[in-house]
Scaffold this active site. Structure first.
Site, short mmCIF file in Angstrom:
data_model
loop_
_atom_site.label_atom_id
_atom_site.label_comp_id
_atom_site.label_asym_id
_atom_site.label_seq_id
_atom_site.Cartn_x
_atom_site.Cartn_y
_atom_site.Cartn_z
CB SER A 168 -8.21 5.29 7.54
OG SER A 168 -8.74 5.32 6.24
CE LYS A 197 -8.71 2.16 3.42
NZ LYS A 197 -9.10 3.54 3.18
CG ASP A 242 -11.81 3.93 6.00
OD1 ASP A 242 -11.24 4.61 6.86
OD2 ASP A 242 -11.55 4.01 4.78
CG HIS A 258 -1.68 1.28 1.39
ND1 HIS A 258 -2.86 1.50 0.70
CD2 HIS A 258 -1.46 2.41 2.11
CE1 HIS A 258 -3.33 2.70 1.02
NE2 HIS A 258 -2.50 3.27 1.86
NE ARG A 287 -9.68 10.78 9.54
CZ ARG A 287 -8.82 10.03 8.86
NH1 ARG A 287 -9.20 8.83 8.41
NH2 ARG A 287 -7.59 10.44 8.61
#
Length: 434
Positions: free
Chosen positions: A183, A187, A161, A82, A168
């Site tokens: 967050s 995932k 999320d 990621h 947010r």
């Protein structure tokens, strides 16, 4: 249990129990907690942080708010990489076929770009006919054939999320490190993998502007992974200039293919190789990262990694021949050249400005509703450490609509920061945290 009492506890820096966190999040997901109360909780978290126990429970409850995806029928060592997002960040496109050629599999959720950062989905969708896997069965089928399992985000995976992030975004709590960590990791934990490798971008074009905040984010994400029984490694990489030379969706597909042909920009190569080496080490094939270089070189030089990308594109509905024929990709109708109005050594290229310069000509989205023009983009010709003469060409802009081209050009000129003294070439990898 009253929600107001939980907000008060967080305000007073008292630790919430697992039951209290679960109750708060599940009630919010069901619509029983109004946005104004959740906003108060998020702001209290912004100022007072979370303990390790709170953060793990918060993340796991987020993960469990939707579907989780298991890959028991893929017989490979699975890597979930990621990136926190940057300009010219095409790492997944290059890395996934390399990992496949090394005998591993990629299983990850990929997103669309927003603002000055590009998304992997947008890049692959430059390819006519290409369709991202929407279901687990689709991913498994393609991953078993190609070793590459990329899936678009689904509303069924971590729906909490999506709901909290939207809040947010409008309550000035996006920069909270525990909220960012939960967050991302909710995932990552929703998808089965053997190792999670996080590329945290640091610098002007990144969400994390300085290394200390980036290290703290890395520490919290590793903490969550350890608590959840998952192996997590973090790379801190430099985003004080764009990654590589090409920016824009079809452009970045081309630069990725070129790297798989052995023509890699130095900074892109450094990031991709480091992540691939970490994957090899996690799998147990090497003990020192440097031992991986020869293995990665071999799958690039043999053409195996490129053939894996060709195969993945074809299995996903695109024309795999584009790896040898870039005319299959969309191309912009017009080009404008950008010439420097000053002289000196490049000390920095404001990546965020370059990203915005690409976004305003259609390569990215200012809002989620914006359409992307996959053909348009930029090429920067000078990097940090290079000498520039006044009047020398520093960039090219490829565009279809001339409306914002002049602004784009001025943004590129503004992005280049020059100085009189020679500048050392920067490192692409700032730190590795395991």
């Amino acid at each position: 249990m009253r929600i107001v009492d939980l907000i008060e506890k967080k305000r007073e820096k008292e630790e919430l129990t697992k039951e209290e966190i679960k109750f708060l999040l599940n009630e919010y997901l069901m619509g029983n907690v109004p946005d104004y109360q959740m906003s108060a909780f998020l702001m209290a978290t912004y100022f007072n942080d979370m303990t390790a126990g709170e953060l793990l429970e918060f993340t796991m409850t987020m993960r469990d708010s939707g579907d989780t995806v298991e890959f028991d029928d893929i017989d490979k060592f699975l890597v979930d990489k990621h990136s926190t997002g940057g300009v010219g960040d095409k790492v997944t496109i290059v890395l996934a076929p390399i990992l496949s050629a090394l005998g591993m599999g990629t299983t990850k959720l990929s997103g669309k770009g927003l603002g000055h950062t590009g998304g992997t989905i947008d890049k692959f969708e430059s390819i006519k006919g290409f369709k991202f896997s929407k279901t687990r069965d689709d991913v498994v089928k393609i991953a078993n054939k190609t070793g590459i399992g990329l899936m678009g985000y689904s509303d069924k995976i971590v729906p909490l999320d999506k709901k909290i992030y939207a809040l947010r975004d409008v309550t000035a709590t996006v920069p909270s490190i525990p909220l960012i960590a939960s967050s991302i990791m909710s995932k990552k934990l929703a998808i089965q993998s053997d190792v999670i490798i996080l590329d945290v971008k640091v610098g002007d074009g990144a969400f994390m502007k300085d290394i200390e905040h980036a290290k703290e984010l890395a520490r919290r994400m590793i903490e969550i992974g350890t608590g959840a029984g998952r192996k997590v490694k973090v790379v801190l990489s430099n985003m004080d200039e764009p990654l590589g030379y090409l920016i824009g969706n079809a452009n970045e597909i081309i630069e990725s293919i070129e790297m798989l042909k052995g023509n890699a920009p130095k900074d892109l190569k450094e990031v991709v190789y480091t992540i691939a080496e970490l994957a090899l080490k996690a799998k147990g094939e090497i003990t020192e990262l440097s031992e991986g270089i020869e293995k990665i070189d071999a799958v690039i030089n043999s053409g195996l990694a490129l053939s894996k990308l060709r195969e993945f594109i074809a299995e996903s509905g695109g024309n795999g021949d584009l790896v040898d024929d870039y005319s299959i990709l969309p191309a912009a109708k017009n080009k404008i050249e950008v010439f420097s109005n000053k002289e000196g050594y490049v000390s920095k290229i404001k990546a965020e400005e370059v990203g915005k310069a690409a976004m305003i000509i259609g390569a990215g989205r200012a809002t989620k509703e914006d359409e992307v023009d996959h053909a348009v983009g930029l090429k920067i010709l000078k990097k940090v450490g290079d000498k520039i003469k006044k009047g020398e060409k520093i960039a090219e802009i490829y565009y279809n609509d001339a409306k914002n081209v002049e602004d784009s050009k001025n943004m590129i000129l503004d992005a280049y920061v020059l100085q009189d003294e020679k500048v050392l070439e920067p490192k692409a990898i700032l730190e590795i945290i395991e």
